[in-house]
Design a protein around this motif. Sequence first.
Motif, PDB file in Angstrom:
ATOM      1  N   LEU A  66      26.443 -74.889  20.890  1.00 31.24           N
ATOM      2  CA  LEU A  66      25.384 -75.893  20.838  1.00 31.24           C
ATOM      3  C   LEU A  66      24.015 -75.239  20.747  1.00 31.24           C
ATOM      4  CD1 LEU A  66      26.657 -78.375  23.574  1.00 31.24           C
ATOM      5  CD2 LEU A  66      27.011 -78.492  21.100  1.00 31.24           C
ATOM      6  N   ILE A  67      23.174 -75.789  19.900  1.00 24.18           N
ATOM      7  CA  ILE A  67      21.790 -75.336  19.783  1.00 24.18           C
ATOM      8  C   ILE A  67      20.879 -76.563  19.821  1.00 24.18           C
ATOM      9  CG2 ILE A  67      22.297 -73.242  18.477  1.00 24.18           C
ATOM     10  CD1 ILE A  67      21.605 -74.774  15.916  1.00 24.18           C
ATOM     11  N   GLY A  68      19.617 -76.334  20.140  1.00 29.84           N
ATOM     12  CA  GLY A  68      18.657 -77.421  20.120  1.00 29.84           C
ATOM     13  C   GLY A  68      18.070 -77.604  18.728  1.00 29.84           C
ATOM     14  N   GLU A  69      17.123 -78.495  18.637  1.00 28.96           N
ATOM     15  CA  GLU A  69      16.383 -78.680  17.382  1.00 28.96           C
ATOM     16  C   GLU A  69      14.989 -78.117  17.618  1.00 28.96           C
ATOM     17  OE1 GLU A  69      16.697 -82.825  16.458  1.00 28.96           O
ATOM     18  OE2 GLU A  69      18.754 -82.633  15.719  1.00 28.96           O
ATOM     19  N   ASP A  70      14.900 -76.787  17.667  1.00 28.09           N
ATOM     20  CA  ASP A  70      13.652 -76.118  18.026  1.00 28.09           C
ATOM     21  C   ASP A  70      13.532 -74.811  17.255  1.00 28.09           C
ATOM     22  OD1 ASP A  70      15.620 -74.606  19.303  1.00 28.09           O
ATOM     23  OD2 ASP A  70      15.149 -75.383  21.298  1.00 28.09           O
ATOM     24  N   ALA A  71      12.408 -74.120  17.456  1.00 28.73           N
ATOM     25  CA  ALA A  71      12.168 -72.865  16.727  1.00 28.73           C
ATOM     26  C   ALA A  71      13.198 -71.805  17.084  1.00 28.73           C
ATOM     27  CB  ALA A  71      10.758 -72.357  17.039  1.00 28.73           C
ATOM     28  N   ALA A  72      13.660 -71.798  18.339  1.00 32.33           N
ATOM     29  CA  ALA A  72      14.647 -70.805  18.761  1.00 32.33           C
ATOM     30  C   ALA A  72      15.965 -70.968  17.999  1.00 32.33           C
ATOM     31  CB  ALA A  72      14.882 -70.910  20.261  1.00 32.33           C
ATOM     32  N   SER A  73      16.323 -72.207  17.680  1.00 35.55           N
ATOM     33  CA  SER A  73      17.569 -72.448  16.945  1.00 35.55           C
ATOM     34  C   SER A  73      17.496 -71.857  15.540  1.00 35.55           C
ATOM     35  CB  SER A  73      17.867 -73.943  16.869  1.00 35.55           C
ATOM     36  OG  SER A  73      16.943 -74.612  16.014  1.00 35.55           O
ATOM     37  N   VAL A  74      16.320 -71.933  14.921  1.00 32.39           N
ATOM     38  CA  VAL A  74      16.140 -71.350  13.580  1.00 32.39           C
ATOM     39  C   VAL A  74      16.301 -69.836  13.641  1.00 32.39           C
ATOM     40  CG1 VAL A  74      14.524 -71.044  11.669  1.00 32.39           C
ATOM     41  CG2 VAL A  74      14.612 -73.238  12.888  1.00 32.39           C
ATOM     42  N   GLN A  75      15.686 -69.225  14.658  1.00 31.66           N
ATOM     43  CA  GLN A  75      15.804 -67.782  14.829  1.00 31.66           C
ATOM     44  C   GLN A  75      17.257 -67.378  15.076  1.00 31.66           C
ATOM     45  OE1 GLN A  75      13.017 -65.386  14.853  1.00 31.66           O
ATOM     46  NE2 GLN A  75      14.839 -64.126  14.529  1.00 31.66           N
TER      47      GLN A  75
END
Length: 510
Positions: free
Chosen positions: A80-89
């Motif tokens: 699971l990942i969020g919908e945030d900048a960290a998920s893109v990285q």
Amino acid sequence: MSAASSYSHLGGQLARATVLVVGDLMLDCYYWGDVRRISPEAPVPVVKVNVGEKTFRLGGAGNVAANLSGLGCTAAVIGLIGEDAASVQLKDLLAAANIQDRCLADAGRPTTTKTRIMAGKQQVVRLDEEDGSGIKAQTQERVLEAVEAMLPDVDALILSDYGKGMFGSIEFIQAIIRSCRRMAVPVFIDPKGRDWNRYAGATCVTPNTAELELAAGTEVRGESDLIPVARDLRRRLGLDWLLVTRGPKGMALFGDDASPVMIAARAREVFDVSGAGDTVIATLAACVATGMRFADAAGVANAAAGIVVGKLGTWAVRWSELEDALMVEMEKRPASTLWKVADVEEASARLSRWRLAEQRIVFTNGCFDLLHPGHVSLLHQARHLGDRLIVGLNTDASIRRLKGEQRPILPGNDRAAILSALEDVDMVVFFDEETPLDLIGQLKPDILVKGADYRIDDVVGKSIVESYGGRVCLVDILKGHSTTAIARKLSANGTKKEEGVNHGHQPGPA
């Protein structure tokens, strides 16, 4: 057959294995800097972050998958990942590591991120951004559907439980284990927490000693405690295997046999144990996925763990590193690295294994007579252009033809011994011709390297390498270093000493 020969094709077998990782994905962020003063605002150190020194790595289940990819396996990850900048990285890191990204977005949760502030090799503080609450039933169903869709195509599955909410439900974990059992896919679990009933029926659970103590509710001080505690836990949970990692004491593997398999730790300097458990479970699962016996797979996993604890921070093991460790350990080679020296036939066999693992082969050549900093710099730059570095080394006879009867200064065996002792060098192959043209044609490296004092069009072997899609690279050279200059200086010093003797400066006999 020697022990090492049973591992000779492991690289190729790993390249054909597919392992799925399901678990708590994390993004590891590092700020690298130095501490030179204490803050005037509070009694805390001020870390001056070096310009451009912010790095990202895969953590948690991502690091397990990175280890699998580093071993040459086909690795896939569901998390699971969020919908945030960290998920893109994080997704960018998965793509760069050649990991199949089956991540599921959960808008209500942030991407778990651990930020470490580093001063030199010392961690000053860690900042955690996470939501450790259990995932909702609807999200569990999405994950289970994604797992079951992949099971027909995988050889093993790893559940990476970091206690971040993914595996809070016993029913959810048991549903995954039942699906794996139904498809005859072995399931490996890196455990967390006190209650292991949710892991019942797994193929193998891989706790460290502290995790075992927490689950068993009793202290484990030595083998006399370890053996009955581990046996009882394995029996109660219906596990096929239980692998306990014991730090400097090695590992203990418990199965149906009356006695456990005790595996001694690989002796080496320990810098950081972060991620060692990820490396163990990834290597164990990958080896079992190839059909290897559990006891042998645990031995390979132990060797892999010995590599990563010698590095700072979370690192994924590479097959090239593990292969070298196995060649030394399994064949009981002495500390000498002369095993790196190979003839063309042996070189071709090693190259086949490296290419099965999709490793880039770099080649350079020379006399390397009186190794100096210029040589070391060239070899270091060459090695970092690919995964393996082969050095073509002129024989003594070819050097005499090129440079005269006074050369080489060091005989071939000595020159090969010095080169093979360098960490950057993976293999040394002699050639007797004046140029390495024939050797390049036989080995077919991906990248051919020479110093920047050459013109690319003048590099021997350029046309051969480019004919099959390879390339030629010129690397920087250190000015003011040459074997010829060193030889002249030695010769001049020798002449001065001889003149001193001739003029009576050395005392004669009494």
